[in-house]
Design an enzyme around this catalytic site. Structure first.
Site, PDB file in Angstrom:
ATOM      1  N   TYR A 103       0.852  -1.205   0.000  1.00  0.00           N
ATOM      2  CA  TYR A 103       0.000   0.000   0.000  1.00  0.00           C
ATOM      3  C   TYR A 103       0.886   1.253   0.000  1.00  0.00           C
ATOM      4  CZ  TYR A 103      -3.073   3.748   1.413  1.00  0.00           C
ATOM      5  OH  TYR A 103      -3.740   4.956   1.457  1.00  0.00           O
ATOM      6  N   ARG A 128       1.629   8.207  12.921  1.00  0.00           N
ATOM      7  CA  ARG A 128       1.302   9.477  13.600  1.00  0.00           C
ATOM      8  C   ARG A 128      -0.199   9.745  13.598  1.00  0.00           C
ATOM      9  NH1 ARG A 128       2.742  14.345  10.030  1.00  0.00           N
ATOM     10  NH2 ARG A 128       0.803  13.587   9.085  1.00  0.00           N
ATOM     11  N   ARG A 133     -10.738   4.935   9.103  1.00  0.00           N
ATOM     12  CA  ARG A 133      -9.720   4.675   8.071  1.00  0.00           C
ATOM     13  C   ARG A 133      -8.692   3.736   8.690  1.00  0.00           C
ATOM     14  NH1 ARG A 133      -9.674   9.098   4.308  1.00  0.00           N
ATOM     15  NH2 ARG A 133     -11.067  10.771   4.996  1.00  0.00           N
ATOM     16  N   PHE A 142      15.457  19.332  -0.733  1.00  0.00           N
ATOM     17  CA  PHE A 142      14.073  18.933  -1.023  1.00  0.00           C
ATOM     18  C   PHE A 142      13.802  17.520  -0.514  1.00  0.00           C
ATOM     19  CE2 PHE A 142      10.132  18.521  -3.235  1.00  0.00           C
ATOM     20  CZ  PHE A 142      10.130  17.288  -3.856  1.00  0.00           C
TER      21      PHE A 142
HETATM   22  C1  LIG Z   1       2.486  10.757   0.847  1.00  0.00           C
HETATM   23  C2  LIG Z   1       3.765  11.521   0.565  1.00  0.00           C
HETATM   24  C3  LIG Z   1       4.784  11.208   1.656  1.00  0.00           C
HETATM   25  C4  LIG Z   1       4.324  11.089  -0.785  1.00  0.00           C
HETATM   26  C5  LIG Z   1       3.407  13.041   0.539  1.00  0.00           C
HETATM   27  N1  LIG Z   1       4.581  13.926   0.304  1.00  0.00           N
HETATM   28  C6  LIG Z   1       5.140  14.579   1.359  1.00  0.00           C
HETATM   29  O1  LIG Z   1       4.842  14.309   2.522  1.00  0.00           O
HETATM   30  C7  LIG Z   1       6.164  15.663   1.047  1.00  0.00           C
HETATM   31  C8  LIG Z   1       6.375  16.577   2.230  1.00  0.00           C
HETATM   32  C9  LIG Z   1       5.110  17.341   2.494  1.00  0.00           C
HETATM   33  O2  LIG Z   1       4.182  17.369   1.711  1.00  0.00           O
HETATM   34  N2  LIG Z   1       5.088  17.943   3.676  1.00  0.00           N
HETATM   35  C10 LIG Z   1       3.899  18.607   4.135  1.00  0.00           C
HETATM   36  C11 LIG Z   1       3.322  17.702   5.193  1.00  0.00           C
HETATM   37  C12 LIG Z   1       1.897  17.449   5.004  1.00  0.00           C
HETATM   38  O3  LIG Z   1       1.321  18.027   4.053  1.00  0.00           O
HETATM   39  O4  LIG Z   1       1.394  16.682   5.821  1.00  0.00           O
HETATM   40  C13 LIG Z   1       4.249  19.917   4.788  1.00  0.00           C
HETATM   41  O5  LIG Z   1       3.347  20.753   4.863  1.00  0.00           O
HETATM   42  O6  LIG Z   1       5.420  20.018   5.253  1.00  0.00           O
HETATM   43  O7  LIG Z   1       7.410  15.117   0.686  1.00  0.00           O
HETATM   44  C14 LIG Z   1       7.358  14.088  -0.294  1.00  0.00           C
HETATM   45  C15 LIG Z   1       8.731  13.823  -0.827  1.00  0.00           C
HETATM   46  C16 LIG Z   1       9.662  14.846  -0.897  1.00  0.00           C
HETATM   47  C17 LIG Z   1      10.979  14.559  -1.303  1.00  0.00           C
HETATM   48  C18 LIG Z   1      11.370  13.274  -1.643  1.00  0.00           C
HETATM   49  C19 LIG Z   1      10.439  12.214  -1.589  1.00  0.00           C
HETATM   50  C20 LIG Z   1      10.790  10.885  -1.902  1.00  0.00           C
HETATM   51  C21 LIG Z   1       9.862   9.874  -1.828  1.00  0.00           C
HETATM   52  C22 LIG Z   1       8.548  10.148  -1.460  1.00  0.00           C
HETATM   53  C23 LIG Z   1       8.164  11.435  -1.120  1.00  0.00           C
HETATM   54  C24 LIG Z   1       9.103  12.486  -1.181  1.00  0.00           C
HETATM   55  C25 LIG Z   1       6.316  14.315  -1.376  1.00  0.00           C
HETATM   56  C26 LIG Z   1       6.692  14.675  -2.658  1.00  0.00           C
HETATM   57  C27 LIG Z   1       5.697  14.850  -3.629  1.00  0.00           C
HETATM   58 CL1  LIG Z   1       6.148  15.288  -5.230  1.00  0.00          CL
HETATM   59  C28 LIG Z   1       4.344  14.673  -3.327  1.00  0.00           C
HETATM   60  C29 LIG Z   1       3.979  14.343  -2.018  1.00  0.00           C
HETATM   61  C30 LIG Z   1       4.957  14.181  -1.039  1.00  0.00           C
END
Ligand SMILES: CC(C)(C)CN1C(=O)[C@@H](CC(=O)N[C@@H](CC(=O)O)C(=O)O)O[C@H](c2cccc3ccccc23)c2cc(Cl)ccc21
Length: 341
Positions: A142, A189, A199, A259
């Site tokens: 998942y 968390r 969920r 990043f």
């Molecule tokens: C589910 C998730 C972990 C993939 C979400 N995800 C992330 O969590 C974001 C961070 C983020 O959105 N932080 C939010 C927290 C929140 O919204 O709860 C903030 O406000 O700080 O980072 C990831 C992310 C960033 C960098 C490298 C990655 C490598 C593998 C997978 C994910 C990676 C992310 C990169 C992209 Cl392009 C799209 C989504 C994400």
């Protein structure tokens, strides 16, 4: 970065980015030129997909069909989805702006983003039909669909932009681990708020040893068992730390490193707060803003990141209860994280 130079639709995309995730928007804006636009659009498209998956008001078969065909909407001019009730609905209401910017990206970027959405949408639909996450393997599966694929997609964008070497994009196991570490941390968390909304993201193979159902972990009378289950899942998540450190160690571009490193630092700090902490069953355990700001400033080199990782791993090690049935497994997993110097 001056928003003036940008075309109006791209500027609106950065506004959506700021609205959906304020702190992370700044990190994306700091990415070097081409990557900045590609990652901004990728992030918004993924947020749209995630908003569909989260929307409990959409009927199951409608939702599955929409998830499985979502990637095709990237090429449907003017397509929007106005029936969402979610907080991030603006990315769906205005999807035609995001897709019009998507179609201006390079063919390589478009192919990577579209392929990622196709695989993610079909994986999400698969799990919606299963209803629960049974084994630890299914938990990995998942998390692969909703986050591992993001790591793989981002890694391909980094390589396609020319800013990172081919190995970053070809070693999918490490890219996958980057996503699994973040997603498992989010699931650990968010236990309390997810459970009350029915969920179920904690794997049955874990909680079945500590209670009758995921919901039963919420009852105060079961707290000792619930915390033992929590500790078992944290132990599972920290096993990804060596892969995370290896992946980060390969990055050459500073803006890409920041990043990638910042969310990982937030994750280990969150896991440290969650470990052995009954509050996880009462509220959403968030790290303090000051701590987060400190980490953001210190996530600029692999040496600093390793120092932070060590600090948090040692802090978790100090909290391992003698009578916790996973104590030795937790210590072994923490050692692996530390040894990766
Ligand atoms: C589910 C998730 C972990 C993939 C979400 N995800 C992330 O969590 C974001 C961070 C983020 O959105 N932080 C939010 C927290 C929140 O919204 O709860 C903030 O406000 O700080 O980072 C990831 C992310 C960033 C960098 C490298 C990655 C490598 C593998 C997978 C994910 C990676 C992310 C990169 C992209 Cl392009 C799209 C989504 C994400």
């Amino acid at each position: 970065l001056n928003l003036k130079k940008m075309d109006p639709d791209m500027r609106r995309c950065f506004e959506y980015l700021k609205m959906t995730s304020r702190s992370f928007c700044a990190v994306i804006m700091a990415l070097d030129e081409d990557l900045r636009y590609g990652v901004c659009i990728y992030y918004l498209v993924l947020r749209a997909l995630d908003t569909v998956e989260d929307d409990m008001t959409i009927a199951l078969d409608t939702k599955c069909a929409l998830l499985e065909t979502f990637y095709q909407k990237l090429n449907v001019v003017g397509w929007n989805f106005n029936n969402s009730k979610e907080k991030d609905r603006m990315v769906l209401d205005n999807f035609q702006i995001i897709s019009s910017e998507f179609r201006k990206l390079s063919p390589a970027f478009q192919q990577i983003i579209s392929g990622s959405c196709r695989d993610m949408g079909s994986g999400m639909a698969q799990f919606l039909k299963r209803k629960v996450i049974d084994s630890m393997t299914e938990w990995d599966e998942y998390c692969h669909y909703v986050a591992g694929l993001v790591g793989i997609g981002l890694s391909r964008l980094f390589v396609a932009s020319g800013l990172e070497e081919p190995i970053v994009g070809s070693d999918e196991r490490l890219a996958n681990s980057m996503g699994l570490f973040l997603q498992k941390t989010n699931i650990i968390r968010d236990f309390q708020e997810d459970t009350v909304q029915d969920r179920l993201f904690w794997p049955r193979e874990a909680w079945i040893k500590y209670g009758a159902s995921q919901k039963s972990l919420l009852s105060p009378s079961n707290m000792h068992n619930s915390v033992a289950c929590l500790n078992e899942l944290v132990t599972n998540a920290i096993q990804h730390i060596p892969d995370v450190l290896t992946y980060l160690g390969r990055l050459k571009n500073q803006s890409v490193f920041n990043f990638c490193a910042i969310p990982q630092m937030m994750a280990i700090a969150t896991l440290e707060r969650c470990y052995n902490n009954p509050d996880v069953f009462r509220m959403n355990v968030k790290i303090r803003k000051g701590e987060a700001v400190l980490m953001i400033g210190n996530s600029t080199s692999i040496e600093l990141v390793k120092e932070f990782m060590d600090k948090y791993c040692l802090s978790i090690a100090r909290k391992v209860p003698e009578n916790d049935r996973n104590a030795s497994a937790t210590r072994v997993a923490l050692q692996a994280g530390l040894r990766n110097k």
